[in-house]
Design a protein around this motif. Sequence first.
Motif, PDB file in Angstrom:
ATOM      1  N   SER A  62       0.920  -1.062  -0.163  1.00  0.00           N
ATOM      2  CA  SER A  62       0.088  -0.083  -0.088  1.00  0.00           C
ATOM      3  C   SER A  62       0.765   1.218   0.076  1.00  0.00           C
ATOM      4  O   SER A  62       2.010   1.032   0.529  1.00  0.00           O
ATOM      5  CB  SER A  62      -0.836   0.068   1.176  1.00  0.00           C
ATOM      6  OG  SER A  62      -0.176   0.347   2.557  1.00  0.00           O
ATOM      7  N   ILE A 121       1.041   6.965   3.272  1.00  0.00           N
ATOM      8  CA  ILE A 121       0.162   8.073   3.491  1.00  0.00           C
ATOM      9  C   ILE A 121       0.893   9.233   4.385  1.00  0.00           C
ATOM     10  O   ILE A 121       1.016   8.840   5.752  1.00  0.00           O
ATOM     11  CB  ILE A 121      -1.248   7.568   4.278  1.00  0.00           C
ATOM     12  CG1 ILE A 121      -1.866   6.511   3.412  1.00  0.00           C
ATOM     13  CG2 ILE A 121      -2.176   8.735   4.567  1.00  0.00           C
ATOM     14  CD1 ILE A 121      -3.144   5.946   3.762  1.00  0.00           C
ATOM     15  N   VAL A 161      -4.088  17.947  -7.486  1.00  0.00           N
ATOM     16  CA  VAL A 161      -4.986  17.116  -6.605  1.00  0.00           C
ATOM     17  C   VAL A 161      -6.062  16.744  -7.386  1.00  0.00           C
ATOM     18  O   VAL A 161      -6.902  17.432  -7.968  1.00  0.00           O
ATOM     19  CB  VAL A 161      -5.379  18.216  -5.447  1.00  0.00           C
ATOM     20  CG1 VAL A 161      -6.322  17.541  -4.706  1.00  0.00           C
ATOM     21  CG2 VAL A 161      -4.023  18.548  -4.496  1.00  0.00           C
ATOM     22  N   THR A 204      -8.291  14.076  -5.770  1.00  0.00           N
ATOM     23  CA  THR A 204      -9.356  13.690  -5.167  1.00  0.00           C
ATOM     24  C   THR A 204      -9.229  14.191  -3.606  1.00  0.00           C
ATOM     25  O   THR A 204      -8.175  14.415  -3.152  1.00  0.00           O
ATOM     26  CB  THR A 204      -9.528  11.943  -5.061  1.00  0.00           C
ATOM     27  OG1 THR A 204      -8.049  11.656  -4.309  1.00  0.00           O
ATOM     28  CG2 THR A 204      -9.796  11.345  -6.201  1.00  0.00           C
ATOM     29  N   THR A 258     -11.255  13.039  -0.016  1.00  0.00           N
ATOM     30  CA  THR A 258     -12.012  12.189   0.670  1.00  0.00           C
ATOM     31  C   THR A 258     -12.263  12.387   2.061  1.00  0.00           C
ATOM     32  O   THR A 258     -11.079  12.519   2.734  1.00  0.00           O
ATOM     33  CB  THR A 258     -11.503  10.636   0.610  1.00  0.00           C
ATOM     34  OG1 THR A 258     -11.045  10.523  -0.885  1.00  0.00           O
ATOM     35  CG2 THR A 258     -12.350   9.546   1.011  1.00  0.00           C
ATOM     36  N   ARG A 299      -8.497  13.139   3.075  1.00  0.00           N
ATOM     37  CA  ARG A 299      -7.329  12.535   2.686  1.00  0.00           C
ATOM     38  C   ARG A 299      -7.266  13.261   1.263  1.00  0.00           C
ATOM     39  O   ARG A 299      -8.303  13.184   0.328  1.00  0.00           O
ATOM     40  CB  ARG A 299      -7.690  11.077   2.518  1.00  0.00           C
ATOM     41  CG  ARG A 299      -6.693  10.313   1.758  1.00  0.00           C
ATOM     42  CD  ARG A 299      -6.590   8.738   1.873  1.00  0.00           C
ATOM     43  NE  ARG A 299      -6.376   8.713   3.332  1.00  0.00           N
ATOM     44  CZ  ARG A 299      -6.328   7.253   3.736  1.00  0.00           C
ATOM     45  NH1 ARG A 299      -6.650   6.275   3.079  1.00  0.00           N
ATOM     46  NH2 ARG A 299      -5.999   7.225   5.093  1.00  0.00           N
ATOM     47  N   GLY A 316      -5.467  13.138  -2.509  1.00  0.00           N
ATOM     48  CA  GLY A 316      -4.939  12.253  -3.236  1.00  0.00           C
ATOM     49  C   GLY A 316      -4.373  13.146  -4.501  1.00  0.00           C
ATOM     50  O   GLY A 316      -5.151  13.930  -5.211  1.00  0.00           O
ATOM     51  N   THR A 317      -3.246  12.675  -5.070  1.00  0.00           N
ATOM     52  CA  THR A 317      -2.645  13.470  -6.279  1.00  0.00           C
ATOM     53  C   THR A 317      -2.631  12.694  -7.428  1.00  0.00           C
ATOM     54  O   THR A 317      -3.084  11.481  -7.271  1.00  0.00           O
ATOM     55  CB  THR A 317      -1.309  14.043  -5.922  1.00  0.00           C
ATOM     56  OG1 THR A 317      -0.355  13.191  -6.055  1.00  0.00           O
ATOM     57  CG2 THR A 317      -1.435  14.652  -4.716  1.00  0.00           C
ATOM     58  N   GLY A 345      -0.178   9.611  -7.264  1.00  0.00           N
ATOM     59  CA  GLY A 345      -0.336   8.580  -6.228  1.00  0.00           C
ATOM     60  C   GLY A 345       0.016   8.943  -4.703  1.00  0.00           C
ATOM     61  O   GLY A 345      -0.381   8.235  -3.923  1.00  0.00           O
ATOM     62  N   GLN A 372      -0.536  10.214  -1.083  1.00  0.00           N
ATOM     63  CA  GLN A 372      -1.762  10.578  -0.234  1.00  0.00           C
ATOM     64  C   GLN A 372      -1.268  11.265   0.811  1.00  0.00           C
ATOM     65  O   GLN A 372      -0.395  10.982   1.663  1.00  0.00           O
ATOM     66  CB  GLN A 372      -2.533   9.236  -0.093  1.00  0.00           C
ATOM     67  CG  GLN A 372      -3.202   8.549  -1.011  1.00  0.00           C
ATOM     68  CD  GLN A 372      -3.698   7.212  -0.883  1.00  0.00           C
ATOM     69  OE1 GLN A 372      -5.054   7.508  -0.110  1.00  0.00           O
ATOM     70  NE2 GLN A 372      -3.466   6.112  -1.470  1.00  0.00           N
ATOM     71  N   ASP A 398      -3.041  12.888   4.624  1.00  0.00           N
ATOM     72  CA  ASP A 398      -4.320  13.037   5.385  1.00  0.00           C
ATOM     73  C   ASP A 398      -3.837  14.297   6.245  1.00  0.00           C
ATOM     74  O   ASP A 398      -2.620  14.639   6.856  1.00  0.00           O
ATOM     75  CB  ASP A 398      -4.265  11.917   6.562  1.00  0.00           C
ATOM     76  CG  ASP A 398      -4.765  10.586   5.859  1.00  0.00           C
ATOM     77  OD1 ASP A 398      -5.149  10.683   4.757  1.00  0.00           O
ATOM     78  OD2 ASP A 398      -5.100   9.639   6.509  1.00  0.00           O
TER      79      ASP A 398
END
Length: 340
Positions: free
Chosen positions: A2, A5, A90, A92, A94, A102, A104-105, A108, A110, A112
């Motif tokens: 994963s 983050i 950027v 997303t 969330t 969070r 997301g770019t 990839g 991420q 928080d």
Amino acid sequence: MSPTIHKTDVVVIGAGPVGLFAVFECGMLKMRTHVVDALDMLGGQCTALYPEKPIYDIPGHPAIEAAELIDRLAAQAAPFAPTYHLGQQVETLTRLEDGGWRVGTSRGVQIDCKAVIVAAGVGAFGPNKPPLDGLEAYEGRSIFYLVHRRQAFAGQRVVIAGGGDSAVDWAISLAEVAARVMVVHRRPKFRAAPESVGRMEALAAEGRIEMVIPYQLSGLEGTAGRLTGVRVADLEGVEKVLEADVLLPFFGLAMNLGPIAEWGMELEKGHIRVDPRTLATSQPGIHAVGDIAHYPGKLKLILCGFSEAAMAAHAVHPLVHPGEALSFQYSTSKGVPGAD
């Protein structure tokens, strides 16, 4: 495996002048920041479009070039060790269970965070181009939509088309180095700052700038991507040719919010609607500052964006440090980390 983050207090979207000042303001309130920008360099439009353009409305600086302003703002933010994620957009936002976000770019990454400050200027941008036949053949060789180095036009015959701040400011600046500067505009009234218009008109009176009014662009003359002249027409359609080496059309930017439009915030005419007291958007924990933010009486000035950045930083402080009283002190008494 994963992806990692990152965790921080505030994500600032946009590394232009207002975004950089937001980093400083957050730092002064003991909030850590990560900064994301689609460009691969700091400065936003100041760096990408007009690094050598003088800016006249920064307090304490009668005139300062855009690139120098960015350098100073980056140095001002540096003591707070922001993490920059450049050359990525950027995509997303969330909502997290703890009320944070969070980010997301496009690469990839991420991140928080407890709050987001959107300082994305006009979003994605590109020049509005004049509808002239054969335009593409001259672009990048004789026709330019921005000026990186004014010295590149030294000794040349330059036609500037437009009636806004960019047209007027560059006419004033290039009059110092170009062999000839001609300003084409369809009416005598300009949309630029009155002081700048006055300076341009004074240079015209001295014969250092030629005002081609009321005219508009009608055609191009030249070969192999090299201009020899620019055709202009008056309001009756009567044409004449301006002998020229370079054409600089300044007709503003075509704006596109891109993914920002999909983040669920209330929009108005391509801008993000905010509460002028806090710069809060309709999404809790997301604030917007600078040109992208809209509220009644909004002025699109860098100095107003600086004020908005400070207000937004104070507004998100309770999200980052809940229950902690904010005992604000002036920087003169508080000082800056790393300063003597």
